[in-house]
Design a protein around this motif. Structure first.
Motif, PDB file in Angstrom:
ATOM      1  N   GLY A 107       0.792  -1.224   0.000  1.00 43.82           N
ATOM      2  CA  GLY A 107       0.000   0.000   0.000  1.00 43.82           C
ATOM      3  C   GLY A 107       0.822   1.271   0.000  1.00 43.82           C
ATOM      4  O   GLY A 107       0.455   2.257  -0.650  1.00 43.82           O
ATOM      5  N   ASP A 108       1.957   1.260   0.703  1.00 47.54           N
ATOM      6  CA  ASP A 108       2.785   2.456   0.734  1.00 47.54           C
ATOM      7  C   ASP A 108       3.359   2.769  -0.646  1.00 47.54           C
ATOM      8  O   ASP A 108       3.503   3.930  -1.025  1.00 47.54           O
ATOM      9  CB  ASP A 108       3.902   2.319   1.769  1.00 47.54           C
ATOM     10  N   ASP A 111       0.579   4.263  -2.951  1.00 49.09           N
ATOM     11  CA  ASP A 111       0.354   5.691  -2.702  1.00 49.09           C
ATOM     12  C   ASP A 111       1.376   6.572  -3.421  1.00 49.09           C
ATOM     13  O   ASP A 111       1.092   7.731  -3.722  1.00 49.09           O
ATOM     14  CB  ASP A 111       0.402   5.979  -1.192  1.00 49.09           C
ATOM     15  N   LYS A 132      -2.921  -4.076   0.341  1.00 47.50           N
ATOM     16  CA  LYS A 132      -3.021  -3.026   1.361  1.00 47.50           C
ATOM     17  C   LYS A 132      -2.159  -3.359   2.567  1.00 47.50           C
ATOM     18  O   LYS A 132      -1.981  -4.526   2.919  1.00 47.50           O
ATOM     19  CB  LYS A 132      -4.470  -2.850   1.811  1.00 47.50           C
ATOM     20  N   THR A 136      -1.899   2.673   5.294  1.00 42.34           N
ATOM     21  CA  THR A 136      -1.796   3.225   3.946  1.00 42.34           C
ATOM     22  C   THR A 136      -3.188   3.308   3.340  1.00 42.34           C
ATOM     23  O   THR A 136      -4.089   2.566   3.731  1.00 42.34           O
ATOM     24  CB  THR A 136      -0.905   2.351   3.036  1.00 42.34           C
ATOM     25  N   THR A 137      -3.342   4.214   2.372  1.00 40.64           N
ATOM     26  CA  THR A 137      -4.647   4.345   1.729  1.00 40.64           C
ATOM     27  C   THR A 137      -4.759   3.497   0.477  1.00 40.64           C
ATOM     28  O   THR A 137      -5.850   3.126   0.064  1.00 40.64           O
ATOM     29  CB  THR A 137      -4.913   5.818   1.354  1.00 40.64           C
ATOM     30  N   ALA A 138      -3.609   3.188  -0.142  1.00 39.02           N
ATOM     31  CA  ALA A 138      -3.573   2.355  -1.352  1.00 39.02           C
ATOM     32  C   ALA A 138      -4.479   2.926  -2.440  1.00 39.02           C
ATOM     33  O   ALA A 138      -5.325   2.242  -2.986  1.00 39.02           O
ATOM     34  CB  ALA A 138      -3.931   0.907  -1.026  1.00 39.02           C
ATOM     35  N   THR A 139      -4.282   4.201  -2.735  1.00 33.66           N
ATOM     36  CA  THR A 139      -5.053   4.827  -3.804  1.00 33.66           C
ATOM     37  C   THR A 139      -4.106   5.361  -4.869  1.00 33.66           C
ATOM     38  O   THR A 139      -3.033   5.877  -4.569  1.00 33.66           O
ATOM     39  CB  THR A 139      -5.903   5.990  -3.265  1.00 33.66           C
ATOM     40  N   THR A 140      -4.524   5.220  -6.123  1.00 40.62           N
ATOM     41  CA  THR A 140      -3.728   5.706  -7.242  1.00 40.62           C
ATOM     42  C   THR A 140      -4.611   5.797  -8.477  1.00 40.62           C
ATOM     43  O   THR A 140      -5.646   5.129  -8.553  1.00 40.62           O
ATOM     44  CB  THR A 140      -2.534   4.769  -7.524  1.00 40.62           C
TER      45      THR A 140
END
Length: 196
Positions: A107-108, A111, A132, A136-140
């Motif tokens: 996850g890091d 991001d 995940k 961490t948000t794990a968004t991209t």
């Protein structure tokens, strides 16, 4: 086409979190194998010198030895220098044109994908697989195939701290890796084996 998962990292040292993540992705995506790829100098982390490249490679070999669906990819360690994923994956894709690589990241790393070297070209070479991690948000905006795995808040940093202070690492490290660390005196361990 062969489908290979690739898990890169410093593996300083490799721990059960790495093994669990790789195993979960292997089964969830029904891959043919997972390769663990220690890097030489990570571009996103400060290089540490408490274990050599050869020692980290050996620890990975020891950690995965019981599992026939795991193997080691030593390309980055053998190449040396800063390990940029785009350059590595370009070389691996040229070497093995009949393999579809699935690049496993935590996850890091998800991001921060937008900061990766040649990321727009890299996403055309491989299928990113995201896992995940706690915190961490794990968004991209980049295409990442997410795999749900049990989350464990375990890091190599924690394990190094435990080893340096005499704390327990039981159940956190494969036994063969812990034995190697203590025999070689890595991370501040001081155990002396008879005959040494």
């Amino acid at each position: 086409m062969k489908r290979v998962g690739l898990l890169g990292g410093t593996f300083n040292p490799p721990h059960i979190g790495h093994l669990m993540m790789a195993n979960e992705v292997f089964h969830a995506l029904e891959l043919d194998e997972i390769r663990f790829m220690p890097n030489a100098i990570p571009p996103h982390k400060h290089a540490r010198f408490d274990a050599s490249n050869a020692e980290r490679l050996e620890m990975v070999k020891l950690a995965i030895r019981p599992f026939s669906h795991f193997s080691v990819e030593s390309y980055e360690v053998e190449k040396g220098g800063v390990s940029y994923s785009y350059e590595t994956l370009s070389a691996l894709c040229r070497r093995e044109p009949n393999v579809k690589f699935h690049f496993i990241i935590g996850g890091d790393m998800i991001d921060s994908l937008h900061t990766w070297h040649c990321i727009d070209d890299l996403v055309k070479l491989v299928q990113f697989v995201g896992v995940k991690r706690p915190g961490t948000t794990a968004t991209t905006d980049y295409p990442v195939c997410m795999v749900e795995v049990p989350q464990i808040d375990l890091s190599s940093t924690l394990i190094r701290e435990r080893l340096a202070t005499g704390g327990t690492v039981t159940f956190l490290l494969p036994e063969a890796v812990e034995t190697f660390i203590r025999k070689e005196g890595l991370y501040g361990t001081r155990t002396v084996f008879s005959g040494d």
